[in-house]
Design a protein around this motif. Sequence first.
Motif, PDB file in Angstrom:
ATOM      1  N   ALA A 182     -22.022 -22.833  30.344  1.00  0.00           N
ATOM      2  CA  ALA A 182     -22.675 -21.610  29.919  1.00  0.00           C
ATOM      3  C   ALA A 182     -22.730 -21.224  28.441  1.00  0.00           C
ATOM      4  CB  ALA A 182     -22.190 -20.179  31.027  1.00  0.00           C
ATOM      5  N   ASP A 183     -21.415 -21.354  27.938  1.00  0.00           N
ATOM      6  CA  ASP A 183     -21.253 -21.186  26.556  1.00  0.00           C
ATOM      7  C   ASP A 183     -21.754 -22.050  25.750  1.00  0.00           C
ATOM      8  OD1 ASP A 183     -20.093 -18.696  27.585  1.00  0.00           O
ATOM      9  OD2 ASP A 183     -18.022 -18.995  26.623  1.00  0.00           O
ATOM     10  N   SER A 189     -24.532 -18.043  38.715  1.00  0.00           N
ATOM     11  CA  SER A 189     -25.238 -19.223  37.946  1.00  0.00           C
ATOM     12  C   SER A 189     -25.187 -20.383  38.551  1.00  0.00           C
ATOM     13  CB  SER A 189     -24.676 -19.048  36.479  1.00  0.00           C
ATOM     14  OG  SER A 189     -24.960 -19.981  35.720  1.00  0.00           O
ATOM     15  N   ASN A 193     -17.446 -20.730  35.876  1.00  0.00           N
ATOM     16  CA  ASN A 193     -18.336 -19.922  35.208  1.00  0.00           C
ATOM     17  C   ASN A 193     -17.989 -18.195  35.983  1.00  0.00           C
ATOM     18  OD1 ASN A 193     -20.470 -18.164  34.043  1.00  0.00           O
ATOM     19  ND2 ASN A 193     -22.041 -19.816  34.425  1.00  0.00           N
ATOM     20  N   TYR A 203     -11.700 -22.296  28.646  1.00  0.00           N
ATOM     21  CA  TYR A 203     -12.609 -23.329  29.144  1.00  0.00           C
ATOM     22  C   TYR A 203     -11.651 -24.137  30.207  1.00  0.00           C
ATOM     23  CZ  TYR A 203     -15.845 -21.674  25.697  1.00  0.00           C
ATOM     24  OH  TYR A 203     -16.744 -21.032  25.012  1.00  0.00           O
ATOM     25  N   THR A 235     -19.398 -23.944  35.395  1.00  0.00           N
ATOM     26  CA  THR A 235     -18.517 -24.000  34.430  1.00  0.00           C
ATOM     27  C   THR A 235     -18.740 -23.033  33.407  1.00  0.00           C
ATOM     28  OG1 THR A 235     -18.891 -25.845  32.854  1.00  0.00           O
ATOM     29  CG2 THR A 235     -17.801 -26.160  35.168  1.00  0.00           C
ATOM     30  N   GLN A 236     -17.743 -22.209  32.938  1.00  0.00           N
ATOM     31  CA  GLN A 236     -17.694 -21.452  31.646  1.00  0.00           C
ATOM     32  C   GLN A 236     -18.230 -22.252  30.637  1.00  0.00           C
ATOM     33  OE1 GLN A 236     -17.869 -18.002  31.926  1.00  0.00           O
ATOM     34  NE2 GLN A 236     -18.519 -18.050  30.090  1.00  0.00           N
TER      35      GLN A 236
END
Length: 812
Positions: free
Chosen positions: A399-400, A391, A386, A297, A395-396
């Motif tokens: 999403a997570d 999307s 991300n 992250y 950022t990842q």
Amino acid sequence: MRRPIGKMRVIAITAIVCWTMLSCLHAAPKTLHIDTDMDNEDGLALMYLLKQPRSQIHVKAITINANSWSNAGSAINTVYDILYMMDREDILVGIGGEGGITDNGTILPNVGGYLPIIDQGLSTAGGCRYREAIPPGQGGRLDVDTNYGLRRQFLPQGERHYVPLKQRTAQEVLVETLSEGPTTILLLGAHTNLGILLLSHPELKKNIEHIYIMGGGVHSSNPTGCCPSGSGLSCIPAQCGNVGNLFSAYHTNPWAEFNIFTDPFSAYQSFFLWDSFASAVTISGMLTGHNPHKNKYAVIHPKNITVLTSDKPYGINDGSNPFFDNRTMPKFHLQKGGVHSGHVQTGIQDPFCLVPDGKGTCMDGYTKEVQNGGALIQVALLPKPNKVMTSTLKTQFYADYIHDLNLPTQTARFNFESEFLHFKKVFYRPNLSKKILGKPVIFDMDMSPGDFITLFYLLKTPVELINLTAITVTTNGWANPAAIDIVYDVLHMMGRDDIPVGLGSYFALNQSFPPFHSTGNCKYSQAIPLGSGGLLDSDTFFGLARELPRSPRSYTAQNSVKFGAPRTTDHPELRQPLANEVLLNVFSSLNNEAGVTILSSGPLTNIATLLLANSSLHTKIKELYIMGGSIAGQGNLYTIPKNTKAEFNFFLDPEAALVVLNSQINITLIPLDITGKIPLSEAYLDILEKYEKTPELEFVHKLLSTTWMLHSQGGPYNFAQYLLGDPLAAAVLVNPQNIRTTFNEKKITVESTGDISTDGWTKVDKAGVPIRYVSSVDKKAYELHLAAVLSSHTQTAVVPSFASQKKQWGKL
């Protein structure tokens, strides 16, 4: 409100240090200890962490930093409620502790962490040099303690709760967790709890596998001083571009970030979910062997970092640094003339730090990158984007985070309303249209436990004698603002949801700071212990508040621009009324001849504020009964030994006391001379047992039994036996003949010079104001009268308890 540092450039400092080879061995599941200040964001982070697979991440324990953006009593119950909701009541929880640090630096067991290490002594009462930066009310701790008023509407309530003397302390839980083996620690607030542990138990350092820290501002740029849209006159552009985020102290310290700046206090209000982001970085680190290059992250790089704890010139003795000032040997064996020996910021108005028309010079709490020295720390500089480029979640982590919260596994059992099959909000308002109401009374209280006995007494007194028209609360006394919810609960219990409750001042007169008047000094309130026997017990009603029925009313942050909010919310009609509004509404409802009676059992801040705003309003007050002062000059200010003659209520705002006494209002004083002569006794508990039980009598009996038990333990509860003194003032107001009251009159004044060693003294003075005061009562008659009123079935409880509500709603 707190403001973000900007664009998530510095989210977490992750201390990647192999203390021993144990840190390089990874057993499954991996043990995680969370130390949190329970800010609003921390609750979301905690839910996210509890969603992680238990086969991989074992959340072993939670310790709470109780001296930053939340107060101990509210924070501990919020944690218990989240754990109940998430079905994780196996997790250890620690908070506070009554130990201290001696003058020579000896750390006693169970230091509570209520104060920064630099100010920690042998008591949980003390100053607020760093915590001054956090507003105690709206936009600060009040909104955190109540989760903006949402906690009681959403979080369920389990059986675990704070219990005096039985609550596990932060140090106990930390020692137990680390003693069992390698543990990763996630710090979501200040470092006080862990810092004390490492000083007192250095042998446990070997079991700290890894430390993740959410905090610091290494290369950040704070955009909040650029006056974002809608900020109005409260924003001052001089903040623009500063490294830190101390929005209330930028003029003295533009460098620090809250969590690092505040040893005992920490905070992050963020629209960017920073605490949750730090949690995600922690989980990814634990699952990848703490390899910064593999973190899912964050972009992480090593940097040499130091934290500035004092300001140049070093080696001075200016009264700001108790580690060095007036000492032959520095405390904790610190180096003379070293980096810790300079000026330590004394508060957010510290003149040492001020530069006219320029940036403040103090850097306490600045996480500074250095070329030499410091520690090699892995710093999360940027969130990783991300992987799904299309999307809207950039950022990842975003999403997570959303994905994990929506997983069906380890999901919450229920929220408050879904827990009960027949839950319904009911408001109880008595029909008084056919009754001839007695004199209108306003109760001005500081929400100490004794005040609630007074409230029960007033609610039980027939409305034909007195008509309790309104309640105002001061929050610079023996309870924090969020305790207003207990007032609402008692009113609901007694079927009086019609009585308005006004939220009053957070500071004594002239103790708030311009330009941010939401912050201020604790010059007087510092005398109240933060832990046992003090605010912790008041805010939780000695742990008994959760037995009260839950009112449909509670504090809410819903507000509008009209009443000072930065923006109008969706439901401003739900907002919390203020004390002045409530008082003015009552006054305007009176006819010209009538007046209102006010009973005050706390600091006189609310009444003084009203009078100073409009001096003619004293004509609306027919009579004022004040529990406070000490005619004979014997004080009860046990936390400030050098002040031997002040009574707490007058000391907590001596200027307000002086304003009120000089106001030409018809005043009756119920001084410490009388209230101090009515201590609780075991014999009185036996008397209460013989009276017919009502829900309110049973609750008061349980409260008094609890305080008597605590008093018998000594220590911080030596003064818990004086709760019966509070309702005495109400009995004098309602029926002085029944308790054989005698009165006298003397000319008195109140000392208010700014010297805490003499402020609050009630002085008999020929130049003073003639004041009627109670000179004697019949103790036995009063005790029997109080018991008789509480046991009467007149105006008895409509909803006896939370347990009775659960039965009515039908527990699933």
